[in-house]
Design an enzyme around this catalytic site. Sequence first.
Site, short mmCIF file in Angstrom:
data_model
loop_
_atom_site.label_atom_id
_atom_site.label_comp_id
_atom_site.label_asym_id
_atom_site.label_seq_id
_atom_site.Cartn_x
_atom_site.Cartn_y
_atom_site.Cartn_z
N ALA A 248 11.05 -56.67 -0.89
CA ALA A 248 11.10 -57.80 -1.83
C ALA A 248 12.33 -58.72 -1.33
O ALA A 248 13.35 -58.34 -0.78
CB ALA A 248 11.18 -57.38 -3.23
N LYS A 249 12.34 -59.98 -2.35
CA LYS A 249 13.80 -60.75 -2.08
C LYS A 249 15.04 -59.95 -2.62
O LYS A 249 15.98 -60.30 -1.92
CB LYS A 249 13.22 -62.13 -2.45
N ARG A 250 14.89 -59.01 -3.34
CA ARG A 250 16.00 -58.24 -3.57
C ARG A 250 16.61 -57.62 -2.79
O ARG A 250 17.37 -57.04 -3.10
CB ARG A 250 15.57 -57.88 -5.18
#
Length: 287
Positions: A248-250
């Site tokens: 995920a982008k995190r």
Amino acid sequence: MAPKMLTRFAPSPTGELHLGHAYSAVLAHHAARAAGGRFRIRIDDIDGSRSREAYVDAALADLAWLGIGRDGDPVRQSDRLGDYAAALDDLDARGLVYPCFCTRADIAASLSAPHGPSGAIYPGTCRDLPAAERARRRAAEPHCWRLDMARAVALAGELDWEEVGQGMRRADPAAHGDIVLARKDAPASYHLASTLDDAAMGVTHVIRGADLVAATDIHRLLQALLGLATPAYRHHALVCGVDGKRLAKRDAAASLASLRAAGVDGAALAADLRCGRLPAGYSLRMP
Ligand code: GLU
């Protein structure tokens, strides 16, 4: 004669690109180049509250670092709002969409909303409002636009798409219920914008993550309703981290910016990804 292959990579500038994006971009780019075709970039920037210009620049820098060259300037969804509005007007004139005034809380409170491939199925509260009430509320209240799925499916009939290497797949848009085509806060949903853009750009092969297979049910239906050509699709495996979950982008460690800062050679990484080889700790999985 079949048109030359045209593929695209369509990042949303809402965060840094990671290895999963790189894998998708590399596959799409390589497919086009191997076929003597073209590769384009599209910036999916109509989510005004989450899109940031800095992420557009960062994505383009990441792709350059990977050695991914593009044909033409990037297409920006924010430049295409007129086309989305025209398509919505067309569907409205044919009685295939309706304004919906429900809040998230209204929908959550409605009893036993069943779940479909895109989440809760809309219970249809605003589908059959009396015309006068609809007109009055439309002028006064924030609303999104929903597809009248039963009507749309009845009009379009049975639909298939080609999944590259796997033959034809039957689309099941009805399972999604009355999906949103234009949001209260954005002039088009991902489904409407992406389908229109792929057609306008002349995309012949949509190469994207397998998390979007279900979205193709809807895209195929919109193509039928709006008289658009249907590309072939390839939904590829997703890059997962050490925990086995898709990136995920995190996941900062997998961001292309941090790999670049750590001295990784972008072109070598791209060559590895093309062959399905990932840096240690990462794996490819079908969802
Ligand atoms: N902007 C979309 C995303 O990042 C594109 C999806 C697609 O390739 O259709 O998920």
